[in-house]
Design a protein around this motif. Structure first.
Motif, PDB file in Angstrom:
ATOM      1  N   UNK A  98       0.684-113.639  65.196  1.00 21.54           N
ATOM      2  CA  UNK A  98       0.191-113.174  63.896  1.00 21.54           C
ATOM      3  C   UNK A  98      -0.556-114.261  63.143  1.00 21.54           C
ATOM      4  N   UNK A  99      -1.307-113.815  62.087  1.00 18.24           N
ATOM      5  CA  UNK A  99      -2.037-114.745  61.251  1.00 18.24           C
ATOM      6  C   UNK A  99      -2.027-114.236  59.834  1.00 18.24           C
ATOM      7  N   UNK A 100      -2.651-114.918  58.940  1.00 17.07           N
ATOM      8  CA  UNK A 100      -2.805-114.311  57.616  1.00 17.07           C
ATOM      9  C   UNK A 100      -4.028-114.767  56.907  1.00 17.07           C
ATOM     10  N   UNK A 101      -3.999-114.432  55.684  1.00 12.24           N
ATOM     11  CA  UNK A 101      -5.191-114.314  54.896  1.00 12.24           C
ATOM     12  C   UNK A 101      -5.736-115.510  54.197  1.00 12.24           C
TER      13      UNK A 101
ATOM     14  N   UNK B   5      -0.969 -97.945  62.912  1.00  9.86           N
ATOM     15  CA  UNK B   5      -1.492 -99.309  62.828  1.00  9.86           C
ATOM     16  C   UNK B   5      -0.360-100.307  63.051  1.00  9.86           C
ATOM     17  N   UNK B   6      -0.665-101.418  63.705  1.00  8.60           N
ATOM     18  CA  UNK B   6       0.374-102.319  64.189  1.00  8.60           C
ATOM     19  C   UNK B   6       1.143-103.003  63.062  1.00  8.60           C
TER      20      UNK B   6
ATOM     21  N   UNK C 255      -8.081-112.554  62.873  1.00  7.84           N
ATOM     22  CA  UNK C 255      -7.250-111.352  62.795  1.00  7.84           C
ATOM     23  C   UNK C 255      -5.880-111.539  63.440  1.00  7.84           C
ATOM     24  N   UNK C 256      -4.789-111.260  62.725  1.00  8.01           N
ATOM     25  CA  UNK C 256      -3.449-111.426  63.311  1.00  8.01           C
ATOM     26  C   UNK C 256      -3.163-110.428  64.421  1.00  8.01           C
ATOM     27  N   UNK C 257      -3.628-109.202  64.242  1.00 10.44           N
ATOM     28  CA  UNK C 257      -3.408-108.190  65.272  1.00 10.44           C
ATOM     29  C   UNK C 257      -4.190-108.549  66.530  1.00 10.44           C
TER      30      UNK C 257
ATOM     31  N   UNK D  11      -8.148 -99.396  65.622  1.00 10.24           N
ATOM     32  CA  UNK D  11      -8.270-100.198  64.403  1.00 10.24           C
ATOM     33  C   UNK D  11      -9.544 -99.838  63.647  1.00 10.24           C
ATOM     34  N   UNK D  12      -9.458 -99.310  62.429  1.00 11.37           N
ATOM     35  CA  UNK D  12     -10.673 -98.904  61.702  1.00 11.37           C
ATOM     36  C   UNK D  12     -11.557-100.084  61.308  1.00 11.37           C
TER      37      UNK D  12
END
Length: 491
Positions: free
Chosen positions: A286-289, A39-40, A200-202, A71-72
């Motif tokens: 990238x990003x976040x939550x 996973x990245x 999603x950051x990925x 990606x699951x």
């Protein structure tokens, strides 16, 4: 054919991930643990250059195939969306991108990583979300199913299976996981890949790279009759028939458009000089939550079987640790906070029920040790074996026996020997390193009565395994507990 191959591979990956995370026997990680390292986000945090380069090359070759096959969380959204498609076909439509929203999340994500709040930055990282959901919501169901199987087997005089205690490790983790699952179900049910192409950051990072991919979904305008079936079946909502362009930053190479086009106007082919479907340039990364705060934890009533009856043992209060006891191999508190994505894979694989998600805001959901249900056995290295980010570094069984994670602290006022005059010595008896010795109490030396013996801790020999705290009979507070260390060291 592309769609069939993608769906088959994605289903295999999804089942393997569920099996890896939900497995409570600790056997599958030896065979499937490598999948977590592919996973990245974990690969970036672990500085796994080979995996990162491999994923970038795969994206440059075939676009965002990672999001559809590896990606699951992306696969889970496809499964949810698939059930809606069976009820209502041709339900998607083109929608423009939201670059401002993406860039805003990108800035927040990078800022959280820079200041060391990795657990907050990982609240929207796809791998961490999926593993948290599986660990907190799916694994308990698997355990209950295993307990039912063990119950039936015992009545058939077959003891191949065994039962385990099913309990909630953290109410905070459950609330966050359940909330995120509900959000994902709503987004996937209504808009397919809305989360992947908005938050999603990925997806944001790979979307930027995929603009330069060799193989892409392409529209032949000479064959296209503008029927719109491709756009109506595009779960990424990235096909704009009015301009004849595809937003490759959002295309996940699912193959739905290839499967629905009846004029063969759409193909998955290399870039040509005549290609007119190049997307507008857009910034990604990238990003976040989502900042979600929930407090509290759920303790379970401990029951011990004695003489065929269950004796109720009062619950124990949480020990007053100034520093958390980190998993063996975490190196230091700073290193652990910067690398741990709070995926909870180590929590799901802990056979002794020692690791719990933290409720502290500065390390939200990152695992730490608690010794009310077990202690960290010197021969177990499961957490270091499964960690995909390098937050818990691999260690051997020999190293773990001499790795100091903390030290025991004796509280005289809580000890049964002092408070109730009851002879004890559980802590010394069960200490695997011999760091605790029972010594006569000096204040009673001249009393003429039997001299009580109390524990003395040799901090240089204590490795912080928590065996003493686990077996301490004092209630409601343990008379001996483990204080964590900021830096782990070998003794």
């Amino acid at each position: 054919m592309l769609k069939i191959i993608r769906q088959s591979l994605a289903l295999i990956v999804f089942i393997c991930f569920i099996a890896l995370i939900a497995d409570y026997t600790g056997t599958l990680h030896a065979y499937l643990g490598w999948m977590a390292r592919m996973q990245l986000v974990p690969a970036l945090l672990a500085m796994n250059v080979a995996v990162v380069l491999l994923l970038i090359l795969l994206t440059l070759l075939m676009g965002r195939i990672y999001c559809s096959v590896i990606c699951p969380l992306g696969i889970m959204q496809d499964i949810i969306s698939h059930f809606h498609i069976r009820l209502r076909k041709n339900r998607f439509t083109y929608s423009p991108a939201h670059p401002i929203l993406r860039i805003s999340f990108l800035i927040l994500f990078v800022a959280l990583l820079v200041i060391g709040l990795t657990s907050w930055a990982a609240l929207l990282a796809p791998y961490s979300i999926f593993t948290r959901i599986t660990t907190t919501l799916v694994q308990p169901l698997v355990q209950m199913g295993g307990n039912m199987l063990a119950w039936w087997s015992e009545r058939a005089n077959n003891y191949m299976f065994y039962s385990v205690e099913v309990w909630m490790k953290s109410l905070t983790a459950v609330l966050i996981s359940a909330t995120m699952l509900i959000i994902l179900i709503i987004l996937a049910w209504r808009g397919g890949r809305t989360y992947c192409n908005t938050l999603c950051p990925v997806g944001t990072l790979l979307g930027y790279i995929s603009r330069f991919s060799l193989f892409k979904i392409r529209i032949n305008e000479n064959k296209c009759v503008k029927c719109g079936l491709c756009a109506l079946n595009c779960k990424a909502s990235c096909i704009d028939l009015s301009s004849g362009k595809i937003d490759y930053s959002r295309c996940v190479t699912c193959g739905n458009c290839l499967d629905t086009c009846h004029t063969d106007a759409i193909s998955f082919s290399p870039r040509t000089s005549q290609d007119k479907s190049e997307p507008d340039a857009g910034k990604r990364a990238f990003l976040t939550g989502v900042l979600m705060m929930a407090g509290g934890s759920l303790w379970a009533k401990d029951r011990e079987k004695r003489d065929g009856k269950y004796v109720f043992i009062p619950p124990r209060n949480a020990s007053p640790r100034d520093l958390p006891v980190l998993p063996p191999g975490a190196a230091s508190l700073r290193h652990f906070q910067q690398h741990c994505t709070a995926c909870l894979l180590c929590v799901s694989q802990c056979p002794n029920n020692v690791l719990r998600p933290s409720t502290r805001l500065d390390r939200l959901l990152q695992p730490e040790m608690s010794f009310d249900k077990g202690f960290c056995r010197p021969e177990c290295t499961n957490c270091s074996d499964v960690c995909p980010t390098g937050a818990i570094r691999p260690i051997t069984r020999q190293d773990k026996s001499s790795l100091q994670k903390g030290h025991a602290v004796w509280r005289q006022d809580m000890c049964l020997v002092i408070s109730q005059g009851i002879p004890c010595g559980n802590c010394a008896t069960h200490c695997p390193t011999g760091a605790i010795e029972m010594t006569p109490l000096k204040s009673h030396a001249q009393s003429g009565k039997r001299i009580p013996r109390v524990p003395i801790v040799n901090e240089e020999r204590c490795i912080g395994c928590g065996a003493c705290e686990y077996v301490c009979p004092s209630r409601p507070d343990a008379a001996i507990y483990v204080e964590g260390h900021e830096d782990q060291r070998f003794i």
